[in-house]
Design a protein around this motif. Sequence first.
Motif, PDB file in Angstrom:
ATOM      1  N   VAL A 270       1.283  -1.056   0.318  1.00 51.04           N
ATOM      2  CA  VAL A 270      -0.139   0.094   0.184  1.00 51.04           C
ATOM      3  C   VAL A 270       1.107   1.142   0.320  1.00 51.04           C
ATOM      4  O   VAL A 270       0.385   2.222  -0.370  1.00 51.04           O
ATOM      5  N   ALA A 271       1.529   1.131   0.975  1.00 50.78           N
ATOM      6  CA  ALA A 271       2.807   2.471   0.511  1.00 50.78           C
ATOM      7  C   ALA A 271       3.489   2.743  -0.398  1.00 50.78           C
ATOM      8  O   ALA A 271       3.618   3.899  -0.672  1.00 50.78           O
ATOM      9  N   ARG A 506      -9.052  -7.864  -8.690  1.00 48.44           N
ATOM     10  CA  ARG A 506     -10.096  -6.599 -10.078  1.00 48.44           C
ATOM     11  C   ARG A 506      -9.763  -5.261  -9.254  1.00 48.44           C
ATOM     12  O   ARG A 506      -9.162  -4.520 -10.049  1.00 48.44           O
ATOM     13  N   TYR A 507     -10.358  -5.234  -8.545  1.00 49.59           N
ATOM     14  CA  TYR A 507     -11.120  -4.042  -7.414  1.00 49.59           C
ATOM     15  C   TYR A 507      -9.916  -3.420  -6.620  1.00 49.59           C
ATOM     16  O   TYR A 507      -9.286  -1.709  -7.000  1.00 49.59           O
ATOM     17  N   GLU A 512      -2.615   3.025 -10.917  1.00 50.27           N
ATOM     18  CA  GLU A 512      -1.513   3.248 -10.634  1.00 50.27           C
ATOM     19  C   GLU A 512      -1.360   2.162  -9.593  1.00 50.27           C
ATOM     20  O   GLU A 512       0.686   1.608  -9.829  1.00 50.27           O
ATOM     21  N   VAL A 513      -1.818   1.819  -8.904  1.00 54.66           N
ATOM     22  CA  VAL A 513      -0.923   0.110  -8.160  1.00 54.66           C
ATOM     23  C   VAL A 513      -0.936  -1.253  -8.654  1.00 54.66           C
ATOM     24  O   VAL A 513       0.402  -1.267  -8.460  1.00 54.66           O
ATOM     25  N   PRO A 519       5.429  -4.127 -12.141  1.00 57.73           N
ATOM     26  CA  PRO A 519       6.818  -4.837 -12.152  1.00 57.73           C
ATOM     27  C   PRO A 519       7.947  -5.099 -11.139  1.00 57.73           C
ATOM     28  O   PRO A 519       8.885  -5.593 -11.428  1.00 57.73           O
ATOM     29  N   LEU A 520       7.763  -4.617  -9.674  1.00 57.56           N
ATOM     30  CA  LEU A 520       8.398  -5.243  -8.704  1.00 57.56           C
ATOM     31  C   LEU A 520       8.723  -6.427  -8.560  1.00 57.56           C
ATOM     32  O   LEU A 520       9.150  -7.264  -8.888  1.00 57.56           O
TER      33      LEU A 520
END
Length: 534
Positions: A270-271, A506-507, A512-513, A519-520
């Motif tokens: 989240v951060a 999906r939600y 941006e999430v 990629p990480l």
Amino acid sequence: MRVRLIAVLTGAALALMPAAASADAGGGRRDDGSNGQSPAASMPPWAQFDRSDRAHVRQWAADTWASMDAMTVPETGLPADNIDGDLSTESRSGYTSPTNIGSYLWSSIVARDLGLISRSEAHERMSVTLGTLAGMEHHEPSGMYFNWYDEATGDLIDEFDSGEQIKHFVSTVDNGWLAAAFMVVRNAEPRLRAEAQALLDQMDFSYFYNPDARGGDLPGWNRGGFWVADPGEDQCSAPANYGDPAGDDLYYTCHHYDVLNSETRIAVYVAIAQGQIPPEAYFSLYRTMPTGCDWAWQEQEPVGETSTHLGIDVYQGTYGYEEMRFVPTWGGAMFEELMPDLFVPEARWGEDSWAVNHPAAVETQIRHGQDAYGYWGFSPSSNPLGGYQAYGVDLAGMQSDGYVSDVEGTDADIGYGDCREAANPNPEYGTGVMTPHAAFLAMYYAPNDALENLDAMAEDLGAYGPGGFYDAVTSDGTVAERYLSLDQGMVMGAIGNVLGHDALHRYFARGEVREVLQPLLEREDFGAVGPGGH
């Protein structure tokens, strides 16, 4: 013996359920000790259930929702932490937490998507909850919520019914789950997007992040949380203020969250997604502890090589269980491995990491439980003999005297190379303690095994009640006849992903999430080996 529950569904409700690929899609119940490939590489879980199976699981969801409904105070939209097995509202616990509240929010969405409640009812329920949260006392500089509130009023609690005084604490992981719920609500219910986003926007996870935890140029780690006032000498604390160095001191836990494979990674996800800590922090976390005798306190001697990601050297250590290798959790518990995966589609994004690790962790629990007790599913839960306890598969966790799977507390010890002799390499296990939420979490990766195991716990052990599966049961049939909102929330979330075609994924994982986190996870190869050596 309990008769297997069969749902009688209306045609409209059945229409909400995914169509089966075939009546025996995915094969029957297995007895060969093997497991299929992960959903990222093979048939998704919903395609492995026939119509009867899906109806059966949907009935479990309906009963589980009944317990969530009973725990929740209509006027505040806040669920109690727990409730007795008869679902009497008088037995509500009298306290709740940010995690519990988040569990209720995402469970409301799943209940709506499965047709258990209407869209208008789901909207009204979540609207009340978000409105209550907006007016609740919290740590305003960080936007974070404290640990304990009265679910009937939303007021901060100063004292438990036992007389225990509460030192108001702001938990990293609890706020992580609440933030994850806001991120789900904003996309699942557009009419509440503004309210959910406003609550999310006030939360600043940099307050938990110690950038100097590892020293030098390495990215840091999250602390476990903080008290706003000095908790006293009986509680280890470290004064600082990471979110506002010029502000008043906060009193942080002395420990950091330094392990990747833990439920606490939700706060890291989240951060990072919110842009509040650097992406490199994901690779700062230990996969295992380093090798060598200085680290021989950990459960197993890890095997692996060092890789570099975003300029960070990462020791890609793994533990072993039979032919499998995997990145272990701290205690060997299912929720450590799979609760964050309810939201972040780790197996889909991490094809060389989580997509191998999760099935291996699930299979480890299955084999351990079947071999030792005839049932499986080990994770922190109510203790059927009283209280609450952390359960897990000892050999699958880093903590050497860690989470156990039986009443007797049997601790396996296979040694650590030449540094530590094996103290109990072939343990004799006693009476197992299983929690159904662990099997539900595993359902995404082993659908038919989970269904069979849950049926057995209900029919053989009496683990089913009016609010779905009770919180825990022993292998000789002693049941913890109560429901916990966190554990029921895990059940609802797991069913939402299995029957709802990755609903929570999906939600949560949009925009941006996805752009930041995918990629990480794509970069890394854990060096894990799944069931069957795959």
